[in-house]
Enzyme design. Structure first.
Site, PDB file in Angstrom:
ATOM      1  CE1 TYR A 269      12.103  -2.522   5.412  1.00  0.00           C
ATOM      2  CE2 TYR A 269      13.776  -2.620   7.133  1.00  0.00           C
ATOM      3  CZ  TYR A 269      13.056  -1.898   6.199  1.00  0.00           C
ATOM      4  OH  TYR A 269      13.303  -0.562   6.042  1.00  0.00           O
ATOM      5  CG  ASP A 304       4.589  -2.251   4.898  1.00  0.00           C
ATOM      6  OD1 ASP A 304       5.156  -1.151   4.841  1.00  0.00           O
ATOM      7  OD2 ASP A 304       4.817  -3.085   5.790  1.00  0.00           O
ATOM      8  CE  LYS A 376       2.321  -1.430  11.350  1.00  0.00           C
ATOM      9  NZ  LYS A 376       3.781  -1.268  11.398  1.00  0.00           N
TER      10      LYS A 376
END
Length: 529
Positions: A269, A304, A376
């Site tokens: 990320y 995500d 998640k």
């Protein structure tokens, strides 16, 4: 926490094995790279474990001062602890704090000790760092006791809700009320831009933009408040923060010391979305995950985010590839399946025909690839338009997928996403949505069986096949670390991030022969002293 559900997709076991083998092949050179480097944040985290905290009048942490002083005089190639504890043994200062204060004014001389002096310094360093490791062990044991006393939530998935006003003293009552309304996990999102600070702010903070600063004191205050609420409600409320950015190892360490339960911690990320140097990130994330493993913290990964910059249909396989890489890096660092909150999201454009069926296919694929991980599941954000009625309906569909596919952690979607910072009333309505769907359809995992060779099964197999193809391409890249080349090429999230650029590169140090870090040794051996 087990989220295992019956396998509903007829995936070829050979394909699943091949995907994991390729992820391991792509990840192993990066692990070797991490093992041959250190960073300023790893060394600062080690000093924090040894008990050094606080900051000067300009809010510069003492760990930063001490690491900078040692680096300027003798370098960090051999680690921070031997020069520091040698200086203490030579009487430069009576304790770590005083040494850091004197180092900040340039009134300490450091050296690389040799022979008996080196042996003695290493012994002292290990003794002090092991105190911090034992504190983390005690906090893990305390969590286990509190879960046994108060109990876990009865339903799955756990309901995860974000609280972040910028003011820790305002966050606390909001978090407690959210727990009373049904939230099982409170995530205190960080102030915008904290991931790019190369230091950890000190103390309780009351000013933050779109979030609250991650500090040791803020962690302590929120954990204490949620302990009170856990006792009141008769279920243990978990606390989440963010171990990412330039201070990933330090924030992970502070989380372990203050008994946080989950941490956002993704292997790529920071590289992709904050332009942090890839080597810095992989070195820091390995140390931080070793801390998380020791502390019994569940990590949440950030797949995500890929779907906010790339198309959720075309790029679905990149999410699967990232999940497989995150799994490999996590397990190599010592994390277990129950600690892998691998991320994925409901981000397909709702105008596309069969969008819901594809979301089901993607969620089922993740669930079956990682049957023992508390996945998640992230709500729609990219295609929220400001129409709160449409948004509320989309969140309901998102909640339904979570119920049908046995997700472990469900982040509460807000109908005002991308419009305003959610009002308390928005949060209450969103929690009502979640409760209704889980109460009405929570048992659908028993009844839902997509037909063999139907749309959902075919889509899931296709995404897995594309993931295998991409991993094959990555492992065939030239160079010693093909994954770094793939990241530089823009393979993930359409972001091109070369290994010789990015923020924090100047904080990366190649380890010398004889590098010593007692924290790494204790984390890798499992020893306590």
């Amino acid at each position: 926490m087990s989220s295992r559900v019956k396998p509903l997709l007829d995936l070829d076991p050979a394909d699943v094995r091949r995907a994991r083998t390729l992820a391991r092949k792509a990840g192993r050179p990066v692990v070797k790279l991490a093992q041959s480097h250190t960073t300023v944040s790893v060394e600062r985290a080690t000093l924090r474990l040894a008990g050094l905290g606080g900051a000067d009048h300009e809010r510069v942490p003492w760990v930063n001062h001490l690491v900078d002083a040692v680096r300027a005089e003798v370098g960090l190639e051999h680690g921070i602890t031997n020069p520091v504890f040698d200086a203490l043994r030579r009487g430069e200062a009576p304790d770590l704090l005083t040494l850091a204060q004197k180092a900040a004014s340039g009134s300490v001389q450091f050296r690389l000790p040799e022979g008996r002096a080196a042996t003695a310094a290493a012994k002292d360093a290990r003794r002090e760092v092991s105190r911090g490791i034992r504190t983390i062990d005690k906090q893990r044991a305390a969590r286990d006791r509190l879960i046994k006393r108060h109990g876990d939530p009865e339903q799955r998935p756990w309901i995860y809700l974000i609280v972040a006003t910028g003011d820790i003293y305002e966050d606390i009552p909001q978090a407690q009320n959210a727990a009373r309304e049904g939230a099982d996990i409170i995530a205190v999102i960080r102030s915008t831009g904290q991931s790019l600070l190369d230091y950890v702010p000190e103390g309780a903070t009351r000013e933050g933009y779109a979030g609250t600063y991650a500090t040791k004191e803020n962690f302590r205050l929120m954990r204490a408040a949620l302990d009170e609420t856990s006792k009141e409600l008769g279920r243990y409320i978990r606390l989440t923060n963010y171990a990412s950015g330039l201070c990933m190892p330090e924030i992970a360490t502070l989380a372990g010391l203050e008994r946080l339960d989950m941490m956002l911690n993704d292997s790529m990320y920071g590289i992709l979305f904050r332009d942090i140097n890839p080597i810095r990130t992989f070195v820091d994330q390995r140390f931080s995950r070793q801390i998380h493993a020791r502390a019994g913290i569940i990590i949440n990964t950030g797949e995500d985010n890929y779907l906010t910059t790339a198309d959720a249909v075309e790029a679905a396989h990149t999410v699967t590839v990232s999940q497989l890489l995150n799994e490999y890096f996590a397990k190599e660092a010592g994390l277990e399946d129950w600690q892998l909150g691998l991320g994925h999201a409901f981000e397909i454009n709702p105008e596309i025909p069969d969008s819901f069926r594809m979301e089901l296919a993607h969620a089922l694929l993740a669930r079956q690839l990682f049957p023992d991980a508390p996945l998640k599941w992230m709500p729609p954000t990219k295609h929220m338009t400001g129409d709160v009625f449409r948004g509320y309906l989309l969140d309901g569909f998102f909640n339904l997928v979570g119920a049908m596919t046995g997700q472990g952690i469900l982040l509460v979607g807000m109908m005002t996403e991308a419009v305003v910072t959610p009002f308390l009333s928005d949060r209450d309505l969103a929690l009502q949505n979640v409760r209704y769907v889980l109460n009405a359809a929570g048992g659908l995992t028993e009844d839902f069986h997509p037909p063999r060779d139907g749309f959902i099964q075919t889509r899931a197999r296709g995404v897995l096949s594309e993931a295998i193809d991409l991993l094959t391409t990555i492992t065939e890249e030239p160079g010693k670390a093909p994954l770094l080349e793939a990241i530089a090429d823009g393979t993930f999230g359409l972001m091109k991030r070369p290994a010789n650029a990015g923020k924090g590169l100047d904080g990366v140090v190649v380890r010398a022969e004889g590098y010593d870090n007692p924290a790494t040794t204790l984390l890798e051996t499992g020893e306590t002293r």
